[in-house]
Design a protein around this motif. Structure first.
Motif, short mmCIF file in Angstrom:
data_model
loop_
_atom_site.label_atom_id
_atom_site.label_comp_id
_atom_site.label_asym_id
_atom_site.label_seq_id
_atom_site.Cartn_x
_atom_site.Cartn_y
_atom_site.Cartn_z
N THR A 82 7.47 13.45 0.59
CA THR A 82 7.28 14.51 0.24
C THR A 82 6.92 16.03 0.69
O THR A 82 6.90 17.48 0.46
CB THR A 82 5.36 14.60 -0.64
OG1 THR A 82 4.73 14.25 1.24
CG2 THR A 82 5.66 13.39 -1.43
N GLY A 90 -1.47 12.59 -2.02
CA GLY A 90 -1.44 11.40 -1.66
C GLY A 90 -0.23 11.03 0.02
O GLY A 90 -0.25 12.75 0.31
N VAL A 99 1.87 15.00 -6.24
CA VAL A 99 2.07 14.25 -4.86
C VAL A 99 1.69 14.18 -3.66
O VAL A 99 1.79 13.60 -2.81
CB VAL A 99 3.70 13.86 -4.98
CG1 VAL A 99 4.87 13.22 -6.42
CG2 VAL A 99 4.93 14.80 -4.24
N ARG A 122 3.82 3.59 -4.84
CA ARG A 122 2.86 4.55 -6.13
C ARG A 122 3.82 4.01 -7.33
O ARG A 122 5.00 4.98 -7.23
CB ARG A 122 2.88 6.00 -5.16
CG ARG A 122 1.49 6.76 -6.20
CD ARG A 122 1.52 8.19 -5.46
NE ARG A 122 0.53 8.99 -5.76
CZ ARG A 122 0.80 10.63 -5.27
NH1 ARG A 122 1.06 10.24 -3.89
NH2 ARG A 122 -0.33 11.08 -6.77
N ASP A 123 2.73 4.40 -7.76
CA ASP A 123 3.42 4.36 -9.77
C ASP A 123 3.85 6.29 -10.15
O ASP A 123 2.94 6.60 -10.76
CB ASP A 123 2.25 4.24 -10.07
CG ASP A 123 2.69 3.90 -11.86
OD1 ASP A 123 4.24 4.15 -12.24
OD2 ASP A 123 1.78 3.63 -12.99
N PHE A 124 5.31 6.55 -9.28
CA PHE A 124 4.96 7.67 -9.95
C PHE A 124 7.53 7.73 -10.09
O PHE A 124 7.60 7.25 -9.08
CB PHE A 124 5.38 8.80 -8.56
CG PHE A 124 5.69 10.18 -8.34
CD1 PHE A 124 5.05 11.24 -9.11
CD2 PHE A 124 7.11 10.15 -8.05
CE1 PHE A 124 6.21 12.20 -9.67
CE2 PHE A 124 7.83 11.20 -8.34
CZ PHE A 124 7.17 12.46 -8.53
N SER A 162 7.36 9.02 -15.36
CA SER A 162 5.92 9.68 -15.30
C SER A 162 6.02 10.49 -16.63
O SER A 162 6.94 10.74 -17.51
CB SER A 162 5.80 10.39 -13.88
OG SER A 162 5.50 9.67 -12.70
N PHE A 204 6.37 7.31 0.06
CA PHE A 204 5.90 6.44 -0.53
C PHE A 204 7.06 5.82 -0.70
O PHE A 204 8.37 6.50 -1.25
CB PHE A 204 4.64 6.32 -1.16
CG PHE A 204 4.72 7.83 -2.16
CD1 PHE A 204 5.46 7.10 -3.71
CD2 PHE A 204 4.73 9.39 -1.97
CE1 PHE A 204 6.05 7.58 -4.76
CE2 PHE A 204 5.34 9.91 -3.54
CZ PHE A 204 5.81 9.78 -4.59
N GLU A 208 0.83 -0.65 -0.22
CA GLU A 208 -0.13 0.02 0.44
C GLU A 208 0.66 0.98 0.20
O GLU A 208 0.21 2.45 -0.02
CB GLU A 208 -0.56 -0.33 1.11
CG GLU A 208 -0.50 -0.40 3.01
CD GLU A 208 0.39 -1.71 3.03
OE1 GLU A 208 0.25 -1.04 4.25
OE2 GLU A 208 0.05 -2.33 2.48
N SER A 229 9.11 4.07 -4.63
CA SER A 229 8.55 4.90 -5.86
C SER A 229 9.40 3.17 -6.80
O SER A 229 10.88 3.38 -6.45
CB SER A 229 9.69 6.10 -6.51
OG SER A 229 9.39 5.69 -8.06
#
Length: 405
Positions: A64, A44, A41, A16-18, A23, A48, A13, A50
């Motif tokens: 972030t 969210g 970002v 993250r697709d970043f 991207s 996270f 969880e 990547s």
């Protein structure tokens, strides 16, 4: 998403697709806005994972929030800077100095080099910086009513100042810029070739300055002592390569993003023209909004950081362009307010590794904007053209054609 790149200790969880590299908004895009794209970002989780967020496709944790980045960048014992970013491209393992040294060695080299780029030294360089800006802009305005700002102004200006600092002439400026582009933005083969070429050049320059000293940076380095001993060849190499590479891209790119913004915002352009005293404050806001560098740290031990199970050896990304769009830190972060006060941006990083050349970079940007606005009438992006932007380890802009016909 490359799921097999996710280590077992990362909870699914938290993935993250970043990526600052892969991207969609990070690809070469006409009229793109990679800075606005990364700002999303903040919708969210604060941290996270990547799966692909370095040039060689490695996964990183992404921090972030600005306050978390500051905390992490201060903690050099837990989060090391030593990555051998340049040397690893050659299959070697030595640090860029002082960027990839951790304390206490970092402090020794930092205090050796600080005086070379101090505010006092930058003040002494300022007349030469302004003279260079004026000469380039006058040449542009005398020959045309439009120009490719990156090729005609930003790179020749920023790189020539740095070459002068290194004790080099402008004769090979285009060659050096080409090396920098291949190193920072080229594919694997180009990157390795550029790294080898730059390394050979720095070694050659050091050897030459040992034989024929001059009043320049490389002479200072080959004659310097740290802890009472002369610098080793690898240390000279680590310092020389860092200074050379750092001067090739970042200031020019900042000037490009700034002029692109002003070309699209005639009211702000007019404000700075009519009140040039505002340029210093405006430059800080543009540095915040268009930060270009991602910093990576490596965990030296297992740690739970704000709920993220970071393990020894994990890479952690502190991207300036993310921290500087943090709504917890800046009111309306995606609004560019040239009168913004108390601008605690981290465009030049934070903590012990804060950019050594920040004083010089700031003056270059301000002087370039002042002289451009005082010499070039109302300008816009030329009709039928579109600047190209891209992400990566250092964000970039090119094909910025400005017109004032």
């Amino acid at each position: 998403m490359v799921s097999n790149a996710v280590p077992d200790h990362v909870p699914p969880e938290m993935v993250r697709d970043f990526s600052l590299f892969t991207s969609p908004a990070m690809q070469r895009t006409k009229n793109g806005d990679p800075h606005l794209a990364v700002a999303c970002v903040h919708d969210g989780p604060p941290i996270f994972y990547s799966p692909c967020n370095t040039r060689d496709g490695r996964g990183t944790w992404v921090i972030t929030r600005a306050q978390d980045q500051r905390r992490l960048l201060q903690d050099t014992a837990t989060f090391s800077s030593h990555r051998s970013l340049f040397a690893s491209a050659l299959g070697e393992n030595w640090p860029l100095i002082p960027l990839e040294l951790d304390p206490p060695a970092h402090g020794l080299f930092r205090s050796l080099l600080n005086p070379l780029l101090s505010p006092k030294r930058v003040m002494a360089l300022e007349p030469a910086v302004r003279e260079r800006a004026v000469a380039l802009i006058d040449m542009i305005s005398a020959s045309s009513t439009s120009c490719d700002v990156m090729k005609d102004l930003a790179f020749p200006f920023a790189v020539s100042i740095f070459l002068r600092f290194l004790g080099l002439s402008d004769g090979r400026l285009d060659t050096f810029v080409g090396w920098g582009k291949d190193l920072l933005h080229g594919d694997g083969i180009k990157r390795i070739a550029a790294a080898r070429t730059i390394l050979a050049f720095i070694d050659e320059l050091a050897a030459m300055r040992r034989k024929v000293p001059a009043d320049d940076f490389m002479t200072f380095v080959v004659q310097a002592k740290v802890d009472g001993r002369p610098l080793r060849d690898q240390e000279i190499r680590g310092i020389g390569v860092l200074l050379f590479v750092a001067g090739l891209d970042t200031v020019a790119t900042a000037i490009g993003f700034d002029l692109a913004y002003l070309a699209r915002n005639p009211k702000d352009q007019e404000l700075l023209r009519s009140e040039p005293g505002r340029t210093v404050l405006a430059a800080e806001e543009l540095l915040r909004a268009y930060s270009t560098v991602q910093m990576i740290r490596v965990a030296t031990k297992d740690i739970d950081f704000e709920g993220a199970p970071i393990r020894k050896g994990d890479y952690i990304s502190c991207a300036t362009m993310i921290a500087n769009r943090d709504p917890a830190e800046f009111e309306c972060p995606n609004t560019i307010d040239l009168a913004r006060e108390d601008n605690r941006h981290t465009a030049f990083a934070y903590g012990p590794h804060r950019c050594l050349g920040s004083h010089l970079a700031r003056r270059e940007i301000v002087i370039c904007l002042e002289e451009w606005l005082s010499r070039i009438p109302d300008f816009r992006i030329k009709e039928g053209t579109a600047p190209i932007t891209y992400g990566g380890h250092v964000f970039g802009i090119e094909n910025l054609i400005l017109d004032w016909s």
